[in-house]
Design a protein around this motif. Structure first.
Motif, short mmCIF file in Angstrom:
data_model
loop_
_atom_site.label_atom_id
_atom_site.label_comp_id
_atom_site.label_asym_id
_atom_site.label_seq_id
_atom_site.Cartn_x
_atom_site.Cartn_y
_atom_site.Cartn_z
N GLY A 38 18.95 57.04 -14.46
CA GLY A 38 17.96 57.66 -14.83
C GLY A 38 16.66 57.31 -13.87
N THR A 39 15.65 57.98 -14.45
CA THR A 39 14.06 57.64 -13.72
C THR A 39 13.37 57.03 -14.73
OG1 THR A 39 14.54 59.93 -12.76
CG2 THR A 39 12.22 58.76 -12.71
N LEU A 40 13.00 55.76 -14.34
CA LEU A 40 12.09 54.83 -15.24
C LEU A 40 10.78 55.15 -15.00
CD1 LEU A 40 13.03 52.62 -17.21
CD2 LEU A 40 12.53 51.17 -15.18
N ILE A 41 9.85 55.23 -16.33
CA ILE A 41 8.27 55.32 -16.03
C ILE A 41 7.99 54.03 -15.66
CG2 ILE A 41 6.36 55.99 -17.36
CD1 ILE A 41 8.08 58.48 -16.63
N SER A 76 13.37 56.12 -9.56
CA SER A 76 14.57 57.00 -9.77
C SER A 76 15.94 55.98 -9.32
CB SER A 76 14.54 58.19 -9.22
OG SER A 76 14.55 58.40 -7.87
N GLY A 77 16.98 56.58 -9.89
CA GLY A 77 18.38 55.98 -9.52
C GLY A 77 18.36 54.63 -10.19
N VAL A 78 17.82 54.36 -11.38
CA VAL A 78 17.86 53.19 -11.86
C VAL A 78 19.12 53.06 -12.58
CG1 VAL A 78 16.78 51.45 -13.38
CG2 VAL A 78 15.30 53.26 -12.23
N GLY A 79 19.88 52.04 -12.42
CA GLY A 79 21.07 51.85 -13.22
C GLY A 79 22.31 52.73 -12.74
N GLU A 133 9.98 53.18 -20.32
CA GLU A 133 10.96 54.24 -20.65
C GLU A 133 11.62 55.09 -19.69
OE1 GLU A 133 9.07 54.75 -25.24
OE2 GLU A 133 9.23 56.48 -23.91
N ARG A 134 12.76 55.87 -20.04
CA ARG A 134 13.52 56.83 -19.23
C ARG A 134 13.02 58.36 -19.34
NH1 ARG A 134 17.36 53.71 -16.41
NH2 ARG A 134 17.39 51.77 -17.77
N LEU A 135 12.68 58.81 -18.16
CA LEU A 135 12.51 60.23 -18.31
C LEU A 135 13.77 60.76 -18.99
CD1 LEU A 135 11.13 61.83 -15.17
CD2 LEU A 135 9.94 61.77 -17.52
#
Lengths: 231, 231
Positions: A67-70, A58-61, A24-26
Motif C-alpha cells: 500500500g501507500t504509506l503516509i 507507495s509500493g510498500v510491502g 499509517e497506510r492510505l
C-alpha cells in the motif's frame, strides 16, 4: 475540478482533521475510488503527486500489507522544485546563493550548543581532513557539514530549505571545480575555514561564526566564478 | 525505477539541455509514451507531478492546440508542500513564524527603491485604510502587502518562499482572530505599523524598517497567541 484534485483534497482533509496520521497506510486505491466516485487512475495520479510532495511512499510491502504509506519528508518537494526551476533559469543562481547566505548566517547564530548535529559536524570535518579525498566526495561531505550546522539551529523549515538549496545546485557546484586553478589549495583553505567556523560555534561566539561562514561561502563562489549577486 | 519517473527525468533533461522551454507545449502523451516505451497512464502521472511542481499546466486550449504547457511557477510546490506538512504538525508553526521573520527582515533591508512593487505596497495600504473592511479581507490585503515588500527586494526565491509561508498559515492566521479581544483596535494598530514600515523603506532607512517589521510580526503573533519560538 479534475478528479485527482478531489483525491488530494480529501487526503489533506483527512490529515488536517486527524483521521490519517504519518506512518499509517492510505486505504486501498479501490476503496478511495469508490468513496470519492472517481477512477482508480485518478487515485493513482493523486498518489504520485503526494509522493512528489514527500507525503507518501507507495509500493510498500507486499500482499495484504502492500500500500501507500503516509510520510513527512518536506525536503523532497523543495529539492525537486528547486532543481527543476533552477533548470529553467527562472530561478537565478545568484538568488539561490544569496538565500543560502541568509539562512546559514542565521543558523550559526542560533545554534543549540547541546544539539547532536554538532557531533555530526565534527565527524564530517575529520573525514574531510583526509588528503586522499577526491573533489567530488569532498564537496558531498562539505555540503553535509553545512546542513548539519543548519540542523543544529533546530528550525526544521530552515534546515530543510538549506539542504534543498545545496542539493539543487550540487551539480553546478561540482562543475565549477574546473574553474579553479588549484583544487588542492582551495581544499586546504576550505578545511581551515570549516574548522574556524565550528570553533567559533563551539566556543560560543555566534557573531564571529556568522561572519566566518558568510566570508567562507562568498569567497568560494567568487573564486569559482559563480554568478553571484552577493555584496 | 517506476515508469512515471522515467518521464519526469526525461522532461527535466529536455529543459536542462535547452530543448524544451517555458511557454512551449509538451509533445502529445502518445508520442512521449512511444518514445520512452512507457504507458500513457505513466505519462499522465508524470504530468500531474509536473503540475504540482508548478512546471506544467495541462488541458490548455482545445482541438489540435490542446496539450500541456511548460510553465515556471515556483510558488505552487512550496505552498502545497508547506500547507500539507504544516497539517501533519511535523512542521511546527513556530518554525514557520521564525522563518518568516528572517526573510522579511532581510527583505526590507534590501529593497530596490525603484521597484514597482513599492507602488503596489502603497496601493494596498490605502485599501486597508477603509474602516468598513472585514477582518478576512483585511488579512488578505495585509498578506499581499508583506509579499509586495519581499518582492521589492528582487530575490525570486526569497519572495516566493515568503508568499508560500503566508499562504500555508493563512487559515491559521484567520482562525486566530477569535483570540483577539478587540479586532478594531488591532486593525488600527496594524495600519499605523504598516505605514511606519513603508515610510522607513521609502525614506531610505533599512535598519529601522527591519526593526519595525520584526516588532510588527512578533507583536501580532504574541497578541493572537500563536505558538511562537520567537525571541
Amino acid at each position: 475540478m479534475k478528479a485527482y484534485r478531489t483525491v488530494l483534497g480529501w487526503v489533506e482533509q483527512e490529515i488536517t482533521e486527524g483521521r490519517l496520521h504519518i506512518g499509517e497506510r492510505l486505504p486501498p486505491e479501490r476503496s478511495i475510488a469508490q468513496r470519492l466516485n472517481v477512477s482508480r487512475t485518478s487515485v493513482r495520479e493523486a498518489i504520485r503527486v503526494l509522493e512528489a510532495m514527500g507525503m507518501a511512499r507507495s509500493g510498500v510491502g507486499s500482499g495484504p500489507d502492500a500500500g501507500t504509506l503516509i510520510t513527512a519528508d518536506p525536503s523532497t518537494p523543495f529539492t525537486s522544485a528547486m532543481r527543476l526551476h533552477f533548470a529553467t533559469s527562472h530561478l537565478p543562481a545568484g538568488d539561490i546563493v544569496q538565500t543560502r547566505l541568509l539562512l546559514e548566517a542565521w543558523a550559526v547564530e542560533h545554534i543549540d550548543a547541546a544539539s547532536p548535529f554538532l557531533d555530526s559536524a565534527r565527524v564530517l570535518l575529520v573525514a574531510m581532513d583526509d588528503p586522499a579525498l577526491e573533489a567530488e566526495r569532498f564537496l558531498e561531505l562539505d555540503a553535509e557539514f553545512h546542513v548539519a550546522l543548519a540542523q543544529a539551529a533546530g528550525n526544521v523549515l530552515i534546515s530543510t530549505m538549506m539542504g534543498s538549496l545545496r542539493d539543487a545546485i550540487g551539480q553546478y557546484t561540482l562543475d565549477m571545480i574546473s574553474n579553479l586553478s588549484d583544487w588542492g589549495a582551495t581544499a586546504a583553505r576550505l578545511r581551515s575555514e570549516h574548522h574556524a567556523i565550528l570553533g567559533a560555534v563551539l566556543t560560543g561566539n555566534p557573531s564571529e561564526a556568522s561572519r566566518l561562514v558568510t566570508a567562507h561561502i562568498e569567497g568560494y563562489y567568487r573564486e569559482a566564478g559563480f554568478p553571484s549577486r552577493v555584496g
